[in-house]
Scaffold this motif. Structure first.
Motif, PDB file in Angstrom:
ATOM      1  N   UNK A 144      -5.569 -30.688  35.141  1.00 55.15           N
ATOM      2  CA  UNK A 144      -6.450 -31.757  34.636  1.00 55.15           C
ATOM      3  C   UNK A 144      -5.837 -33.102  35.025  1.00 55.15           C
ATOM      4  N   UNK A 145      -6.455 -33.861  35.939  1.00 58.66           N
ATOM      5  CA  UNK A 145      -5.818 -35.080  36.459  1.00 58.66           C
ATOM      6  C   UNK A 145      -5.784 -36.246  35.479  1.00 58.66           C
ATOM      7  N   UNK A 146      -6.620 -36.229  34.437  1.00 54.09           N
ATOM      8  CA  UNK A 146      -6.684 -37.386  33.533  1.00 54.09           C
ATOM      9  C   UNK A 146      -6.128 -37.072  32.155  1.00 54.09           C
ATOM     10  N   UNK A 147      -5.605 -35.861  31.951  1.00 53.33           N
ATOM     11  CA  UNK A 147      -5.087 -35.482  30.636  1.00 53.33           C
ATOM     12  C   UNK A 147      -3.607 -35.829  30.560  1.00 53.33           C
ATOM     13  N   UNK A 148      -3.273 -36.722  29.650  1.00 53.00           N
ATOM     14  CA  UNK A 148      -1.892 -37.137  29.466  1.00 53.00           C
ATOM     15  C   UNK A 148      -1.419 -36.710  28.084  1.00 53.00           C
ATOM     16  N   UNK A 149      -0.137 -36.391  27.946  1.00 53.56           N
ATOM     17  CA  UNK A 149       0.369 -36.002  26.622  1.00 53.56           C
ATOM     18  C   UNK A 149       0.350 -37.179  25.664  1.00 53.56           C
ATOM     19  N   UNK A 150      -0.490 -37.103  24.646  1.00 52.30           N
ATOM     20  CA  UNK A 150      -0.590 -38.178  23.659  1.00 52.30           C
ATOM     21  C   UNK A 150      -1.294 -37.646  22.434  1.00 52.30           C
ATOM     22  N   UNK A 151      -1.320 -38.465  21.413  1.00 55.89           N
ATOM     23  CA  UNK A 151      -2.014 -38.090  20.180  1.00 55.89           C
ATOM     24  C   UNK A 151      -2.895 -39.233  19.714  1.00 55.89           C
ATOM     25  N   UNK A 152      -3.451 -39.952  20.655  1.00 57.06           N
ATOM     26  CA  UNK A 152      -4.277 -41.104  20.304  1.00 57.06           C
ATOM     27  C   UNK A 152      -5.515 -41.121  21.185  1.00 57.06           C
ATOM     28  N   UNK A 153      -6.396 -42.038  20.864  1.00 57.77           N
ATOM     29  CA  UNK A 153      -7.649 -42.142  21.612  1.00 57.77           C
ATOM     30  C   UNK A 153      -7.423 -42.916  22.900  1.00 57.77           C
TER      31      UNK A 153
END
Length: 444
Positions: free
Chosen positions: A246-255
């Protein structure tokens, strides 16, 4: 420069000056330029604030809708996160129940391990196998479709993780089976010993896919699980099947902000949250805004209002510029007329002063002539009669008449030059007419 270009463009649409063709001095052209400049200024003063107000309203309302949209998505994500977290906790509890401290010897029996696997499959059909592993990483007992008894996991990363933390969930991988699956492992200490043993359970990745499909989302939404490195753990509507990137999925927990997807999929809003005790992240993407209809309606109304205000400002500005230009021109013409009258009055005053000077200059020699003429008449009266005496008397009388007429003329010149206040008085009209006739009788 832009203002000059706008003025030239505006001049093409303004009518020619209503007073006719430009005169030699270019007065009409100057008034037309003034009207164009005035119209440009009025339009700028009226339309620019309207444009700024419209722009502020546009961005404020857009931010409000986006904030509402994000809050709605976060609420949906929170519900989905709780659902997935409940699944993970339940899987953890099921395996943790098996690895009680007093069951190690019992779990070394293959029949007992097979019975446990059957019970787990009855609850979750995705369980593939179970294995008991000692502290050296050797699988002592195995229950499943493969021959993995005696397999050594000591060099694998997940084994160190489960020994260190007591619980481990792996990413989805192919492994020996060449089928997407993930591993849940739980470690426990042996009774009366410092050694540790591990129960390892393998679960098909389809279990995650089936469970995430039960989460209630709209058909246009995309919800999936992705690893911290961006590898899909479940299939995605936008990015393909599990194990793809997934090219736009980054590890985070926010919007996240609005992002632009590739492959012509348009703008979407992405929210994501971590799943506790896992290396996974739950991602929810929405292709269209919830308030898309309200946003489109607002933009149309805003454009119509701005266009209406602009047209109104144009009409009012044009009317005001035309009216003010006409008023200024009328005032200038009146002022010019007054200046012309004043100049004419000054000329008349100069003529009056000249006439007074001429009258004074003429009166002096006339007085001498009159005096000498009287003297000649007196001397002639004392002289004896002679042949041309009567002729001399006639000449003296002619001189006297001419002097009298000149005195009347100079008197009138002095009266013309004299400044008199305008007063109302009764006059004898016949005498006034006779005086005028006498003044003009030589011109007739």
């Amino acid at each position: 420069m832009c203002m000059n270009m706008f003025n030239r463009w505006l001049a093409k649409f303004l009518p020619a000056d209503e007073y006719g063709i430009d005169d030699a001095s270019g007065i009409n052209k100057r008034y037309r330029r003034f009207r164009i400049s005035l119209l440009t200024t009025l339009l700028t003063i009226s339309i620019v604030p309207a444009f700024i107000t419209s722009a502020i309203g546009y961005f404020q309302y857009r931010d409000l809708l986006q904030t509402t949209e994000k809050e709605q998505l976060l609420w949906n994500l929170e519900g989905a996160q709780k659902t997935m977290q409940a699944l993970i906790n339940e899987l953890h509890s099921s395996i943790d129940f098996i690895v009680r401290e007093d069951r190690y010897e019992e779990m070394l029996n293959p029949e007992t391990l097979d019975d446990m696997l059957v019970r787990l499959k009855a609850k979750y059909s995705g369980f593939v196998d179970l294995g008991v592993i000692d502290s050296r990483g050797i699988q002592l007992t195995y229950s499943g479709p493969y021959k993995l008894t005696g397999y050594n996991y000591r060099v694998q990363e997940w084994f160190d993780q489960v020994l260190a933390h007591g619980f481990y969930v792996s990413n989805v991988f192919l492994g020996y089976r060449n089928i997407p699956h993930f591993v849940i492992a739980v470690s426990k200490k042996l009774p009366d010993s410092d050694d540790t043993w591990v129960l390892r359970a393998t679960i098909n990745a389809d279990t995650l896919q089936e469970f995430i499909s039960t989460i209630n989302t709209k058909a246009s939404d995309d919800i999936f699980i992705v690893s911290r490195s961006g590898k899909l753990q479940t299939s995605s509507r936008y990015f393909g099947n599990a194990m793809e990137y997934c090219p736009v999925c980054e590890p985070s927990s926010h919007i996240h902000e609005i992002i632009k997807l590739q492959r012509g999929m348009g703008d979407v809003l992405q929210v994501s949250a971590e799943l506790e005790n896992t290396p996974w992240m739950l991602v929810l993407m929405k292709e269209k805004y919830i308030h898309q209809a309200a946003w489109s309606s607002f933009r149309k109304r805003l454009v119509l209002i701005f266009l209406g205000c602009s047209v109104t400002c144009l009409v009012i500005s044009y009317s005001l510029s035309t009216m003010l230009t006409s008023r200024i021109r009328e005032t200038d013409e009146k002022r010019q007329s007054l200046l012309t009258d004043a100049e004419h009055s000054n000329k008349l005053a100069s003529i009056g002063r000249l006439a007074a000077g001429v009258a004074h200059e003429i009166n002096n020699p006339l007085a001498i002539i009159d005096q000498k003429n009287g003297l000649m008449q007196d001397l002639l009266g004392l002289t004896e009669d002679f042949k041309y005496k009567e002729k001399f008397y006639a000449s003296i009388a002619g001189i006297q008449n001419s002097v009298s007429r000149c005195k009347v003329i100079t008197h009138r010149l002095l009266g013309f030059a004299r400044r008199m206040d305008v007063i109302l008085e009764k006059i004898k009209l016949n005498e006034l007419i006779q005086e005028v006739l006498n003044f003009l009788e030589k011109e007739a």
